[in-house]
Each structure stands twice: as structure tokens, then as C-alpha cells.
Design an enzyme around this catalytic site. Structure first.
Site, PDB file in Angstrom:
ATOM      1  N   GLY A 230       0.911  -1.206  -0.683  1.00  0.00           N
ATOM      2  CA  GLY A 230       0.153   0.133   0.032  1.00  0.00           C
ATOM      3  C   GLY A 230       1.329   1.649   0.180  1.00  0.00           C
ATOM      4  O   GLY A 230       1.149   2.390  -0.244  1.00  0.00           O
TER       5      GLY A 230
ATOM      6  N   GLU B  39      14.211  -5.492  13.233  1.00  0.00           N
ATOM      7  CA  GLU B  39      13.725  -5.665  14.458  1.00  0.00           C
ATOM      8  C   GLU B  39      12.907  -3.817  14.347  1.00  0.00           C
ATOM      9  O   GLU B  39      13.873  -2.877  14.912  1.00  0.00           O
ATOM     10  CB  GLU B  39      13.733  -6.163  15.242  1.00  0.00           C
ATOM     11  CG  GLU B  39      12.641  -7.068  15.819  1.00  0.00           C
ATOM     12  CD  GLU B  39      12.882  -7.462  17.592  1.00  0.00           C
ATOM     13  OE1 GLU B  39      12.097  -7.630  18.175  1.00  0.00           O
ATOM     14  OE2 GLU B  39      14.525  -8.346  16.991  1.00  0.00           O
TER      15      GLU B  39
ATOM     16  N   ASP C 272       8.277   5.423   8.295  1.00  0.00           N
ATOM     17  CA  ASP C 272       7.446   4.033   9.363  1.00  0.00           C
ATOM     18  C   ASP C 272       6.374   5.216   9.676  1.00  0.00           C
ATOM     19  O   ASP C 272       5.985   6.880   9.920  1.00  0.00           O
ATOM     20  CB  ASP C 272       8.084   4.572  10.961  1.00  0.00           C
ATOM     21  CG  ASP C 272       7.487   3.773  11.539  1.00  0.00           C
ATOM     22  OD1 ASP C 272       7.651   2.242  11.165  1.00  0.00           O
ATOM     23  OD2 ASP C 272       7.482   3.351  12.579  1.00  0.00           O
TER      24      ASP C 272
ATOM     25  N   ASP D 263      -7.583   2.900   6.363  1.00  0.00           N
ATOM     26  CA  ASP D 263      -7.582   4.114   5.386  1.00  0.00           C
ATOM     27  C   ASP D 263      -9.392   3.953   5.647  1.00  0.00           C
ATOM     28  O   ASP D 263     -10.475   4.799   5.247  1.00  0.00           O
ATOM     29  CB  ASP D 263      -7.400   4.085   4.010  1.00  0.00           C
ATOM     30  CG  ASP D 263      -6.132   4.228   3.480  1.00  0.00           C
ATOM     31  OD1 ASP D 263      -5.872   5.147   4.769  1.00  0.00           O
ATOM     32  OD2 ASP D 263      -5.755   4.229   2.626  1.00  0.00           O
TER      33      ASP D 263
HETATM   34  P1  ITT Z   1       7.361  -1.303   5.773  1.00  0.00           P
HETATM   35  O1  ITT Z   1       7.699  -1.055   7.621  1.00  0.00           O
HETATM   36  O2  ITT Z   1       8.236  -2.309   5.178  1.00  0.00           O
HETATM   37  O3  ITT Z   1       7.093  -0.264   5.335  1.00  0.00           O
HETATM   38  P2  ITT Z   1       4.682  -1.636   7.494  1.00  0.00           P
HETATM   39  O4  ITT Z   1       3.375  -2.021   6.988  1.00  0.00           O
HETATM   40  O5  ITT Z   1       5.083  -2.869   8.295  1.00  0.00           O
HETATM   41  O6  ITT Z   1       5.901  -1.754   6.111  1.00  0.00           O
HETATM   42  P3  ITT Z   1       4.618   0.646   9.412  1.00  0.00           P
HETATM   43  O7  ITT Z   1       5.455   0.045  10.500  1.00  0.00           O
HETATM   44  O8  ITT Z   1       5.439   1.828   9.070  1.00  0.00           O
HETATM   45  O9  ITT Z   1       5.386  -0.206   8.257  1.00  0.00           O
HETATM   46  O10 ITT Z   1       3.452  -0.012  10.064  1.00  0.00           O
HETATM   47  C1  ITT Z   1       2.504   1.097   9.113  1.00  0.00           C
HETATM   48  C2  ITT Z   1       1.004   0.464   9.567  1.00  0.00           C
HETATM   49  O11 ITT Z   1       0.491   2.027   9.584  1.00  0.00           O
HETATM   50  C3  ITT Z   1       0.261   0.239   8.342  1.00  0.00           C
HETATM   51  O12 ITT Z   1       0.644  -1.702   8.184  1.00  0.00           O
HETATM   52  C4  ITT Z   1      -1.010   0.179   8.268  1.00  0.00           C
HETATM   53  O13 ITT Z   1      -1.360  -0.351   9.066  1.00  0.00           O
HETATM   54  C5  ITT Z   1      -1.134   1.290   8.445  1.00  0.00           C
HETATM   55  N1  ITT Z   1      -0.888   2.987   8.223  1.00  0.00           N
HETATM   56  C6  ITT Z   1       0.135   3.416   7.547  1.00  0.00           C
HETATM   57  N2  ITT Z   1       0.208   4.532   6.992  1.00  0.00           N
HETATM   58  C7  ITT Z   1      -1.413   4.029   6.409  1.00  0.00           C
HETATM   59  C8  ITT Z   1      -2.292   5.389   5.660  1.00  0.00           C
HETATM   60  O14 ITT Z   1      -1.896   5.985   4.743  1.00  0.00           O
HETATM   61  N3  ITT Z   1      -3.001   4.137   5.301  1.00  0.00           N
HETATM   62  C9  ITT Z   1      -4.217   3.202   6.466  1.00  0.00           C
HETATM   63  N4  ITT Z   1      -3.425   2.941   6.792  1.00  0.00           N
HETATM   64  C10 ITT Z   1      -1.551   3.352   6.944  1.00  0.00           C
END
Ligand code: ITT
Length: 200
Positions: free
Chosen positions: A11, A40, A69, A161
Site C-alpha cells: 500500500g 526489528e 514509519d 483507511d
Molecule cells: P514497512 O515497515 O516495510 O514500511 P509496515 O506496514 O510494517 O511496512 P509500519 O511499521 O510503518 O510499516 O506500519 C504502518 C501501519 O500503519 C500500516 O501497516 C497500516 O496499518 C497503518 N498505516 C500507515 N499509513 C497508513 C495509511 O496511509 N492508511 C492506512 N493505514 C496506514
């Protein structure tokens, strides 16, 4: 300008790709990211985790690289799920199933508080860290404030979202077109700040 982007979240990658197209920068996924062990995410803040990811992955890139993040901070839940947004429900699942479980847990925790604190204000936060050869260059923080609905709406976007109602649009981010979301979103704001910094 070419920038590598290090994320395992499809996403996020979609949104950064789209932004690259609109803002005329070449955003490329880090080649071979999937073959690397993900670091981690031990930080207590979005900044700390973004820096940790960018410093780590930039060691494997032949140019500047950024990592994001991000997450949802709900006022009535004291800022949760926050840095735990991706794994809030602790299901061990990934992708759509994990998103679904995380959304359900936010709704459940808010429902438990409904009598004492009916506030549904929430914000998305995104910190982008830019690094090169393992060294941090700068971080950029974007936020957007909205309200959480009682049920998911809209097929678009990812993560939280479909729950995130954005009053100026009159709909959720899950119902808004990606370009529209990016115009106002936490990620769009952080990315535009990074571009300003790089072209200053
Ligand atoms: P990377 O660390 O590999 O980038 P991740 O999904 O683990 O991927 P994060 O630790 O930053 O990334 O967690 C972000 C989470 O926050 C993501 O999985 C969504 O659940 C939420 N999130 C972040 N941005 C969002 C958005 O624009 N719309 C909806 N949910 C979002």
C-alpha cells in the site's frame, strides 16, 4: 532525481509510486529488499523506527534511500495503536487479513470506552527518514486528522483507511481516490517536505 524507497508494504509502495509520477521524481523500490532480513522495529517513536529502517536499508543501495514509519494514533486510546499499527491485533497475519483484524480491534477498544469517552478523533502520522550509505540525512513528519467511523467504508487504500473519515472530503480515505488522499495525507505531507528539502 532518483530515490530508493524501502518498504515491504504494498500500500505504501503504491502511494509512493503514484507520488513519484505526480511530482516527477523517480521513486524506485530497493532492489532485492525481499531477500534482506527486515530490521526489528524496536523504537518507541515513529522517528526512531523510520531512522532505523532507513539507515539499515541504505547500506544496500547505490544512492539516497528513504523509509517511512507510520500509523494511526487514536486520542481516546492514548495514541494507540501508534508505532504498533501494523501489528496491533498481533495475529501474525499480513496484508488485508492483518488490516482487517487491526481495524476490528480498534473498533472493539473504542466501543468499550463509548460511555466514558465517546471521542473518535484520530490522526495518521508518517515520518520519512532519508539516508545514504547507512547514515541519516534528515527526517520529515506529516500528520492528518480525522474521525473514526463505527464500521469500515470504501474499497480503496490500505490499513485503517476504510475507518478514517476525513471531514473536508466528506468520506473515508478508503472511499477517496488515491491522488486525492495523497494531496492531504500524512505520507503526502512528509514526502512533499522531503522534496522541498532536496530541491532547496
Ligand atoms: P514497512 O515497515 O516495510 O514500511 P509496515 O506496514 O510494517 O511496512 P509500519 O511499521 O510503518 O510499516 O506500519 C504502518 C501501519 O500503519 C500500516 O501497516 C497500516 O496499518 C497503518 N498505516 C500507515 N499509513 C497508513 C495509511 O496511509 N492508511 C492506512 N493505514 C496506514
Amino acid at each position: 532525481m532518483k530515490l530508493y524507497c524501502a518498504t515491504g508494504n504494498p500500500g505504501k509502495l503504491r502511494e509512493f509510486g503514484l507520488a513519484g509520477h505526480v511530482l516527477n521524481i523517480d521513486v524506485e523500490p530497493l532492489p532485492g529488499l525481499k531477500t534482506l532480513e527486515a530490521p526489528e522495529e524496536t523504537g518507541n517513536t515513529f522517528e526512531a523506527n523510520a531512522i532505523l529502517k532507513a539507515e539499515y536499508y541504505s547500506q544496500f543501495a547505490d544512492g539516497p534511500l528513504f523509509a517511512d514509519d507510520s500509523g494511526l494514533a487514536v486520542d481516546a486510546l492514548g495514541g494507540a495503536p501508534g508505532v504498533l499499527s501494523a501489528r496491533y491485533a498481533e495475529t501474525g497475519l499480513s496484508g488485508h487479513d492483518a488490516d482487517e483484524a487491526n481495524n476490528q480491534l480498534v473498533l472493539k477498544n473504542l466501543a468499550r470506552l463509548a460511555d466514558t469517552n465517546p471521542d473518535r478523533t484520530a490522526r495518521f502520522v508518517c515520518v520519512i527518514a532519508l539516508a545514504e550509505k547507512g547514515k541519516l540525512i534528515q527526517t520529515f513528519r506529516g500528520e492528518v486528522v480525522g474521525e473514526l467511523l463505527h464500521e469500515a467504508k470504501g474499497p480503496g487504500g490500505f490499513g485503517y483507511d476504510p475507518l478514517f473519515y476525513y471531514p473536508p472530503f466528506g468520506c473515508t480515505f478508503g472511499e477517496a481516490a488515491s491522488e486525492r488522499k495523497f494531496d492531504v495525507s500524512h505520507r503526502g505531507n512528509a514526502l512533499r517536505q522531503m522534496l522541498q528539502y532536496l530541491t532547496r
